[in-house]
Design an enzyme around this catalytic site. Structure first.
Site, PDB file in Angstrom:
ATOM      1  N   LYS A 172       3.983   2.180   5.099  1.00 23.78           N
ATOM      2  CA  LYS A 172       3.696   2.527   3.694  1.00 23.78           C
ATOM      3  C   LYS A 172       2.198   2.589   3.365  1.00 23.78           C
ATOM      4  O   LYS A 172       1.797   3.361   2.498  1.00 23.78           O
ATOM      5  CB  LYS A 172       4.376   1.519   2.757  1.00 23.78           C
ATOM      6  CG  LYS A 172       5.875   1.685   2.647  1.00 23.78           C
ATOM      7  CD  LYS A 172       6.429   0.737   1.591  1.00 23.78           C
ATOM      8  CE  LYS A 172       7.936   0.768   1.549  1.00 23.78           C
ATOM      9  NZ  LYS A 172       8.498  -0.098   0.496  1.00 23.78           N
TER      10      LYS A 172
ATOM     11  N   ASP B 290       8.628   2.370  -5.751  1.00 27.12           N
ATOM     12  CA  ASP B 290       9.088   0.972  -5.777  1.00 27.12           C
ATOM     13  C   ASP B 290       8.747   0.335  -7.123  1.00 27.12           C
ATOM     14  O   ASP B 290       9.534  -0.446  -7.673  1.00 27.12           O
ATOM     15  CB  ASP B 290       8.407   0.159  -4.670  1.00 27.12           C
ATOM     16  CG  ASP B 290       8.913   0.530  -3.288  1.00 27.12           C
ATOM     17  OD1 ASP B 290      10.077   0.957  -3.180  1.00 27.12           O
ATOM     18  OD2 ASP B 290       8.143   0.406  -2.317  1.00 27.12           O
TER      19      ASP B 290
END
Ligand code: ATR
Length: 275
Positions: A70, A106
C-alpha cells in the site's frame, strides 16, 4: 461470462489467497449486469513495479492494493488523491485511459461504517490505538469529519509522527499512557492496531477501561476478544467488517462511476463471514 469486452479489475497482494474482495465485487458486477471481472494477483515485492506497469500494458481498469504494497506503490502512480497523500497509502487504483490514479478508500470505509450505524463523528472524542497504516486511515477520516483524535501507540515516536502528519487537519493529541482518566473523557475508542488478528494476541486495551457509554470500534474482523468484552460491558460495538465492506463500496464506485449495490455486497460479505 467473460467476453471480448470484459473489463478486468484485480487485487495485488502478498499473500492474496485470503482476500474476500473478489467475492464481494464479482457478486456486485453480476447483480448489476456489468461486464466486469475481479481477479486476484499474487504479486511479490520485487515484481510490484512491473505489476503496476502491467495495469497500463494490459489495459486493466483498476486494482486494489493490499499488504504489503500500500505504501510502496505510490511512487509508481501518475496521480494520488488528497486522502491517499495524507495517509501515505493507496488501496485503490483507477486506470483512467492510461493515467493511473491512487486512492485510499480505507479511510472512507471507516467513516461510512460508523455512519451506517447512525454514528455522527463530528465533535466526538476518539481514542485511536495504533499508528500504522490502518490507524492513519482512521485518523484522516475522523479529522475530516470534525472529530477529535487522541492517539496512543506502543511505539510512542510513531504516535508523534502521526500527530505531525495530520496536525493541520484538526485536533490531534498524543496520549502517553492510558488510564481511566483518559478513557472517561472519550466517546469512541478504536482499535486500529493489528492486535486481535491472531488467536493468542493480547487485547489492545484492558476491558476495565471501557464504560457502557463508549462506542467501541475495531478495524479487525470478524470479532475480536475485546469486541466481545465491550459487548458484555454494554458498549455499542462496531467491528472491522463494516470498514471492509464500505472500502469495497467506495472502490467499486471509483472504478465503475456507478452506485454500488450496497445491500448485495453487504449480504455477500456477511454470508461468507458467518460460514
Ligand atoms: P496496519 O497496516 O494493519 O496498520 P502496521 O502499519 O504494521 O499495520 O501497524 C500495526 C500497528 O499495530 C502499529 O501501531 C503497531 O504498534 P508499533 O508501532 O508499536 O509496532 C501495533 N501493534 C502491533 N503489534 C502490537 C503489540 N503486540 N502491542 C501493541 N501494539 C501492536
Amino acid at each position: 461470462m467473460i467476453t471480448g469486452k470484459t473489463k478486468i479489475i484485480g487485487i495485488f497482494g502478498d499473500p492474496v489467497e485470503h482476500t474476500l474482495s473478489p467475492l464481494i465485487h464479482n457478486e456486485a458486477f453480476q447483480y448489476l449486469g456489468l461486464d466486469y471481472c475481479y481477479v486476484p494477483f499474487h504479486v511479490k515485492k520485487e515484481y510490484l513495479k512491473d505489476a503496476v506497469f502491467a495495469i497500463k500494458a494490459l489495459n486493466i481498469k483498476g486494482v486494489n492494493i493490499t499488504v504489503p504494497h500500500k505504501e510502496v506503490v505510490i511512487q509508481y502512480l501518475d496521480e494520488v488523491s488528497e486522502e491517499a497523500k495524507y495517509i501515505g497509502a493507496v488501496n485503490t487504483i483507477l486506470n483512467n485511459e492510461g493515467t493511473l490514479k491512487g486512492f485510499n478508500t480505507d479511510s472512507q470505509g471507516f467513516v461510512l461504517s460508523l455512519k451506517d450505524e447512525g454514528i455522527l463523528i463530528k465533535d466526538k472524542k476518539f481514542l485511536v490505538l495504533g499508528a500504522g497504516g490502518a490507524a492513519k486511515a482512521v485518523v484522516y477520516g475522523v479529522l475530516k469529519e470534525g472529530g477529535e483524535v487522541y492517539i496512543y501507540n506502543r511505539t510512542l515516536s510513531k504516535a508523534w509522527a502521526t500527530k505531525e502528519r495530520f496536525n493541520n487537519l484538526g485536533l490531534i493529541e498524543v496520549v502517553n499512557t492510558i488510564d481511566k482518566s483518559v478513557t472517561e473523557r472519550m466517546q469512541v475508542i478504536v482499535n486500529a492496531t493489528s492486535l486481535g488478528l491472531k488467536k493468542d494476541d493480547p487485547m489492545p486495551l484492558s476491558p476495565e477501561l471501557l464504560l457502557s457509554e463508549h462506542i467501541y470500534c475495531d478495524i479487525v474482523y470478524p470479532e475480536t476478544p475485546l469486541m466481545k468484552e465491550a459487548e458484555k460491558i454494554g458498549c455499542k460495538v462496531i467491528g472491522g467488517t463494516g470498514m471492509l465492506l464500505w472500502q469495497a463500496i467506495a472502490a467499486f464506485e471509483i472504478w465503475t462511476a456507478l452506485q454500488a449495490p450496497v445491500e448485495i455486497m453487504k449480504k455477500t460479505l456477511y454470508k461468507v463471514l458467518t460460514k
